[in-house]
Design an enzyme around this catalytic site. Structure first.
Site, PDB file in Angstrom:
ATOM      1  N   SER A 240       0.845  -1.198   0.000  1.00  0.00           N
ATOM      2  CA  SER A 240       0.000   0.000   0.000  1.00  0.00           C
ATOM      3  C   SER A 240       0.876   1.243   0.000  1.00  0.00           C
ATOM      4  CB  SER A 240      -0.898   0.003   1.235  1.00  0.00           C
ATOM      5  OG  SER A 240      -0.118   0.214   2.394  1.00  0.00           O
ATOM      6  N   LYS A 241       0.233   2.381  -0.056  1.00  0.00           N
ATOM      7  CA  LYS A 241       0.961   3.651  -0.141  1.00  0.00           C
ATOM      8  C   LYS A 241       1.963   3.819   0.982  1.00  0.00           C
ATOM      9  CE  LYS A 241      -2.594   3.290  -1.146  1.00  0.00           C
ATOM     10  NZ  LYS A 241      -3.961   2.906  -1.001  1.00  0.00           N
ATOM     11  N   ARG A 242       1.648   3.212   2.096  1.00  0.00           N
ATOM     12  CA  ARG A 242       2.516   3.250   3.247  1.00  0.00           C
ATOM     13  C   ARG A 242       3.922   2.733   2.908  1.00  0.00           C
ATOM     14  NH1 ARG A 242       2.214  -0.489   6.907  1.00  0.00           N
ATOM     15  NH2 ARG A 242       0.669  -1.875   6.034  1.00  0.00           N
ATOM     16  N   GLY A 244       5.416   3.093   0.106  1.00  0.00           N
ATOM     17  CA  GLY A 244       6.006   3.839  -1.003  1.00  0.00           C
ATOM     18  C   GLY A 244       5.006   3.922  -2.131  1.00  0.00           C
TER      19      GLY A 244
END
Length: 467
Positions: A240-242, A244
């Site tokens: 996920s965006k977490r 990167g």
RNA sequence: GGUCCCAUCGUCUAGUGGUUAGGACACCGGCCUUUCACGUCGGUAACAGGGGUUCAAGUCCCCUUGGGAUCACCA
């Protein structure tokens, strides 16, 4: 043997992420390898969440990666009448029925069942209701699934997978508002488009038995299935965006080359002996769905970076120069016409850049008139002798004729011999004068690319400013 | 919780009954060198655990453990 037909069917609710890109890539590769067709279909039955921007973003991402499609893009929202027709057909065949249970009632039952440790499946309240004319109450249409027996398939990646039909419930195929649901349209579309092989994410495994049952009810040919494992982040949680960037286009903006992305993505979960480097052309030859691994893989940015560096190092300087232009613009270099040829500049930097961003940063000094000089370097390498050495060097350079690397090296040697010094006593100062930095391309290369005149200007400017 | 899936170095993986368990990224050293890099040579590092089957198991079977997916009028 008839030709294979594969498809990529994203829902347009966001950009193309790396997981979707890999799925698309696998589908594309198999289609190309077996000389079949690759179809692009947009799954936009959820009208509320689907956007044109997302469609555009997905197409842009695929185009960037070099994944072209033979048919489509088709939009499911164009096919609503077709789906409706099949719903009616199933109802009249007794294979589907209208259900008048309200969403609230069902939700309450589900929660209760879950709380009591039971299965939160539909209880079949309306399953055997007589299917008369509408009485005006809102209803959904449910598929009348068989309640006994087992459903199985031989997954091209995971092998045989089977489910007890008793575990499945009667899924909704048409909403209260008359629109069809995913599991139903997927089957209709894949059947009518003649899709022979469905390669999709792991998260669809649990939908597959219901879909197979639907194919059977529709008397359509069941395609082959291949479920590719998920991509995880470093902490083994779903990427996920977490962790990167997950958007494929974000990687372009971060200076990655599409061939690096393709190479990385295909090797995440697939292998071919000990080989690491694959072009799209190689892959068409070598890819096989059987060699895709069964377990989830961690996205490793370091390896992607390594591949990117490889492709920059070995890339065509002219092409790289073209790709570099927007990155230079972002850095304020809007016109390279006044400076050295960009491909020549790129050549001096290819071995030193892991991304196009680094390449752009490294190229900047060639096009800047006013350099800022590295202070520590100046303190270390500039001294009262320096101006004479730099001017002496410039004289030698002016005398060599054509400014080739060999000739430039000769000029340095001559200078060092005459002055009785080592290269280390003049080289770093030249580097600093030309590039402003202590880390740069080779000195000879820089002089060659900059040319005699510009080299002279830079040496004098440095002398004026630093001595 | 039910169902389904998965399990070799930190990571991506090779391995399909007999291997000193191989490669790649990352990491650590040596070499190369005008800087930074590149390159090159070498090193550390893995079969989750327990039972079977077999002359022989990372490879086959079972269990345990640990991960994950899914259980919507989303896709």
């Amino acid at each position: 043997m008839s030709q294979v037909r594969l498809r990529f069917a994203p829902s347009p609710t966001g950009y193309l992420h790396v997981g979707g890109a890999r799925t698309a890539l696998f589908n594309w590769l198999l289609a190309r390898k077996q000389q079949g067709k690759f179809i692009l279909r947009i799954e936009d039955t959820d009208v509320a969440r689907s956007t044109q921007e997302s469609v555009d973003a997905i197409l842009e991402g695929m185009t960037w990666l070099g994944l072209d499609w033979d048919e489509g893009p088709f939009y499911q929202s164009d096919n609503f009448p077709l789906y409706k027709e099949h719903v009616e057909k199933l109802i009249s065949a007794g294979k589907a029925y209208k259900c008048y249970c309200s969403a609230e009632e069902l939700e309450a039952k589900r929660e209760k069942a879950l709380k009591e440790g039971g299965k939160p499946k539909y209880d079949g309240t309306c399953r055997n209701l007589p299917q008369g004319a509408d009485d005006g109450r809102p209803y959904v249409v449910r598929f009348k699934a068989p309640q006994e027996g087992t459903t199985y398939w031989n997954d091209l990646i995971k092998g045989k997978i089977s489910f007890e039909n008793a575990e499945l419930d009667d899924l909704i195929i048409q909403r209260t508002d008359g629109t069809p649901t995913y599991n139903f349209v997927v089957v209709i579309d894949d059947a009518t488009m003649g899709v022979t092989t469905v390669i999709r994410g792991d998260d669809h495994v649990n939908n597959t038995p219901r879909q197979i049952l639907l194919y059977e009810a529709l008397e359509a040919t069941v395609p082959q299935f291949a479920h590719v494992p998920m991509i995880l982040g470093a902490d083994k949680a779903r990427l996920s965006k977490r962790h990167g960037a997950t958007s494929v286009m974000a990687y372009r903006d971060m200076g990655f080359l599409p061939e690096a992305m393709v190479n990385y993505l295909v090797r995440l979960g697939w292998s071919y002996g000990d080989e690491e480097i694959f072009s799209l052309e190689d892959l068409i030859q070598k890819f096989s769905i059987e060699n895709v691994g069964r377990s989830a893989g961690v996205f490793n940015p370091d390896k992607l970076l390594w591949l990117n560096a490889h492709y920059i190092k070995n890339g065509d300087p002219v092409r790289l120069a073209g790709l570099l232009v927007p990155f230079l613009k972002e850095r304020g270099v809007t016109d390279t016409a006044g400076g050295p040829e960009l491909p020549a500049v790129v050549k001096t930097l290819q071995e030193r850049a892991k991304t196009m961003l680094e390449l752009a940063d490294g190229a900047l000094f060639y096009y800047q008139q006013e350099l800022s000089y590295d202070e520590k370097g100046v303190a270390k390498f500039f001294n009262p002798e320096t101006p004479a050495l730099l001017r002496g060097l410039f004289e030698k350079l002016g005398a060599v004729g054509e400014l080739t690397t060999v000739a430039i090296e000769g000029a340095f040697k001559e200078l060092c011999e005459e002055k009785g010094i080592k290269l280390g006593q003049v080289g770093p100062a030249v580097r600093l004068a030309l590039s402003g930095s202590t880390a740069s391309p080779g000195i000879y290369e820089m002089i060659e690319v900059l040319g005699l005149e510009e080299t002279g200007k830079r040496l004098e400017r440095a002398i004026a400013k630093l001595c």
